[in-house]
Motif scaffolding. Structure first.
Motif, mmCIF file in Angstrom:
data_model
loop_
_atom_site.group_PDB
_atom_site.id
_atom_site.type_symbol
_atom_site.label_atom_id
_atom_site.label_comp_id
_atom_site.label_asym_id
_atom_site.label_seq_id
_atom_site.Cartn_x
_atom_site.Cartn_y
_atom_site.Cartn_z
ATOM 1 N N ASP A 211 0.736 -1.109 -0.081
ATOM 2 C CA ASP A 211 -0.106 -0.006 -0.011
ATOM 3 C C ASP A 211 0.762 1.208 -0.034
ATOM 4 O O ASP A 211 0.581 2.328 -0.689
ATOM 5 C CB ASP A 211 -0.858 0.024 1.324
ATOM 6 N N LEU A 212 1.882 1.260 0.878
ATOM 7 C CA LEU A 212 3.159 2.323 0.695
ATOM 8 C C LEU A 212 3.352 2.464 -0.643
ATOM 9 O O LEU A 212 3.589 3.493 -1.197
ATOM 10 C CB LEU A 212 4.120 2.279 1.683
ATOM 11 N N PHE A 213 3.844 1.382 -1.373
ATOM 12 C CA PHE A 213 4.278 1.459 -2.873
ATOM 13 C C PHE A 213 3.204 2.032 -3.750
ATOM 14 O O PHE A 213 3.583 3.054 -4.532
ATOM 15 C CB PHE A 213 4.691 0.096 -3.270
ATOM 16 N N PHE A 214 1.915 1.719 -3.751
ATOM 17 C CA PHE A 214 0.904 2.313 -4.217
ATOM 18 C C PHE A 214 0.808 3.842 -4.016
ATOM 19 O O PHE A 214 0.711 4.685 -4.950
ATOM 20 C CB PHE A 214 -0.653 1.802 -4.108
ATOM 21 N N CYS A 215 0.889 4.340 -2.837
ATOM 22 C CA CYS A 215 0.859 5.706 -2.563
ATOM 23 C C CYS A 215 2.025 6.520 -3.152
ATOM 24 O O CYS A 215 1.881 7.411 -3.661
ATOM 25 C CB CYS A 215 0.807 5.865 -0.923
ATOM 26 N N LEU A 216 3.302 5.761 -3.001
ATOM 27 C CA LEU A 216 4.472 6.501 -3.765
ATOM 28 C C LEU A 216 4.279 6.437 -5.074
ATOM 29 O O LEU A 216 4.564 7.692 -5.665
ATOM 30 C CB LEU A 216 5.623 5.735 -3.340
ATOM 31 N N SER A 217 3.653 5.527 -5.621
ATOM 32 C CA SER A 217 3.387 5.706 -7.265
ATOM 33 C C SER A 217 2.511 6.726 -7.572
ATOM 34 O O SER A 217 2.700 7.475 -8.606
ATOM 35 C CB SER A 217 2.756 4.472 -7.638
ATOM 36 N N GLY A 218 1.343 6.754 -6.901
ATOM 37 C CA GLY A 218 0.410 7.942 -7.195
ATOM 38 C C GLY A 218 1.169 9.277 -7.117
ATOM 39 O O GLY A 218 1.020 10.342 -7.974
ATOM 40 N N TYR A 219 1.961 9.524 -6.197
ATOM 41 C CA TYR A 219 2.874 10.734 -5.988
ATOM 42 C C TYR A 219 3.764 11.010 -6.871
ATOM 43 O O TYR A 219 3.760 12.143 -7.420
ATOM 44 C CB TYR A 219 3.396 10.896 -4.505
ATOM 45 N N VAL A 220 4.605 10.055 -7.305
ATOM 46 C CA VAL A 220 5.571 9.951 -8.037
ATOM 47 C C VAL A 220 5.366 10.239 -9.491
ATOM 48 O O VAL A 220 5.618 11.105 -10.429
ATOM 49 C CB VAL A 220 6.785 9.030 -8.038
ATOM 50 N N LEU A 221 4.236 9.517 -9.896
ATOM 51 C CA LEU A 221 3.789 9.685 -11.335
ATOM 52 C C LEU A 221 2.896 11.012 -11.567
ATOM 53 O O LEU A 221 3.037 11.645 -12.478
ATOM 54 C CB LEU A 221 2.717 8.412 -11.530
ATOM 55 N N SER A 222 2.298 11.455 -10.580
ATOM 56 C CA SER A 222 1.827 12.798 -10.561
ATOM 57 C C SER A 222 2.839 13.763 -10.945
ATOM 58 O O SER A 222 2.793 14.885 -11.514
ATOM 59 C CB SER A 222 1.101 13.361 -9.480
ATOM 60 N N GLY B 171 -1.735 9.068 -3.166
ATOM 61 C CA GLY B 171 -0.556 9.834 -3.635
ATOM 62 C C GLY B 171 -0.921 10.917 -4.392
ATOM 63 O O GLY B 171 -0.139 11.948 -4.224
ATOM 64 N N VAL B 172 -1.654 10.739 -5.309
ATOM 65 C CA VAL B 172 -2.128 11.824 -6.164
ATOM 66 C C VAL B 172 -2.525 13.044 -5.606
ATOM 67 O O VAL B 172 -2.377 14.293 -5.914
ATOM 68 C CB VAL B 172 -3.164 11.396 -7.049
ATOM 69 N N ALA B 173 -3.533 12.663 -4.325
ATOM 70 C CA ALA B 173 -3.856 13.883 -3.524
ATOM 71 C C ALA B 173 -2.910 14.577 -3.009
ATOM 72 O O ALA B 173 -2.940 15.764 -2.772
ATOM 73 C CB ALA B 173 -5.149 13.261 -2.762
#
Length: 375
Positions: A45-56, A208-210
């Motif tokens: 779940d941390l990886f998914f959050c990082l992904s949303g943040y970094v891809l944004s 992560g996007v948010a």
């Protein structure tokens, strides 16, 4: 070490620790050693959050308007980033299954092996895989690959909605997925829980996007170094806790402490030595995560064949050292060269951007930077 890489190293260290924790948990689980990092599945779940943040961060400026990427262009970039290691992991896993079957006389239909390899190379699940092949895991040749399938799925879903206001999209997805996730629980790796993987990835990715979109309005205390240190300590205690925590605690991690860790980690400055270690952890984290299952199968199989005994305290360090060595070899000998070559053929800014680590932003700055490890 240049300033930006030094500044964003903390999140690479977070990813490295999380990937290592997942491996420790799986080794304990596979070798029947209870109490080893049993909550480290929350690293996904941390990886998914990082992904949303970094891809944004990496693609926020190329979603609409001049210079924007089509769905096909974005998809190709994600395949270039994720697939070289997946291909290697699939070949290692398939070679093990075939070798084990021949040595043990196990009857595994050739059609099943062929189907497992083809679907894995397409990063698609195989929910009806026979037990002898690795079922009921939906990726029988490499169980953890289910999270990479979910990663790519949510990436494409997000990009298909790139023209929607990202703030409202993120808020809507979080409001939809978080309650559903609380009901279904964490899952995604076996047919019985496969569909629960969708709210799982949807919740954390769009958190992560948010974070990226709403960071400018976050209070200053949320990005203080003390918050990062506190969240790191919570992560270590939670992941390494010897008993499984209740679902409510999992949800608090997903919705509160994992996001705070990402947000605050983007502003932390590390000492040069610690920064180098963290950056190396970020480099090795993805191949370690993607390769540890098939490498374990080989090491454990050979060890059992040679000794005819189960000795977890011997096997665990042996597997750990082998996984690190193989991961580093694949990273430097296959993954980075293949991605660099494919990027040069594609052309553009990414063709010359250094690869292997994430260029993280100062939280709230709203800037973009070259993507070095978008996962």
């Amino acid at each position: 070490m240049d300033g930006p890489r030094h500044h964003y190293a903390a999140l690479d260290g977070v990813r490295g620790f999380a990937a290592l924790s997942v491996m420790v948990y799986h080794l304990g689980h596979w070798l029947d050693v209870p109490g080893l990092a049993v909550n480290s599945g929350l690293a996904v779940d941390l990886f998914f959050c990082l992904s949303g943040y970094v891809l944004s961060l990496s693609y926020g400026g190329r979603m609409v308007g001049a210079g924007s990427l089509s769905m096909g262009q974005f998809f190709r970039r994600r395949l270039v980033r994720l697939m070289p290691v997946i291909v290697v992991a699939t070949l290692i896993g398939a070679a093990y299954v075939i070798s084990r079957g021949r040595l043990n006389g196990t009857d595994i239909p050739h059609a099943a092996i062929f189907m497992a390899v083809v679907l894995a190379l397409l990063n698609l699940p195989y929910p009806w895989a026979p037990h002898a092949l690795g079922g009921p895991q939906v990726f029988p040749l490499n169980g953890p690959q289910y999270s990479l399938f979910l990663e790519l799925f949510i990436n494409l879903y997000w990009w298909s909605l790139r023209r929607v206001d990202q703030r409202y999209l993120a808020i809507g997805m979080i409001a939809s997925c978080v309650p559903l996730l609380y009901v279904t629980g964490l899952g995604g790796d076996v047919p019985a829980t496969f569909w629960s993987g969708l709210p799982r990835v949807g919740a954390s990715f769009f958190i992560g996007v948010a974070l990226y979109r709403l960071a400018p309005s976050c209070p200053a205390f949320m990005v203080h170094s003390a918050v990062f240190v506190t969240c790191m300590g919570i992560m270590a205690i939670l992941f390494l806790w010897p008993v499984e925590v209740p679902r409510g605690v999992e949800m608090i991690w997903i919705t509160v402490f994992s996001p705070l860790l990402v947000l605050s980690g983007a502003r932390v400055r590390l000492s040069p030595g610690l920064a180098r270690l963290s950056l190396w952890g970020g480099e090795i984290s993805y191949p370690l995560y993607a390769l540890h299952y098939p490498v374990f199968c080989w090491v454990n199989g050979l060890f059992q064949a040679a000794t005819h005994h189960r000795m977890p305290m011997v096997e665990m360090p042996l597997v750990g050292i082998t996984v690190l060595g193989v991961s580093l070899a694949v990273l430097k000998g296959i993954d980075e060269p293949v991605r660099a070559r494919l990027s040069r053929r594609r052309g553009g800014a990414e063709a010359t951007a250094p690869r292997g680590r994430a260029a993280y932003p100062v939280a709230g700055a709203g800037v973009t930077a070259p993507a070095r490890n978008e996962r």
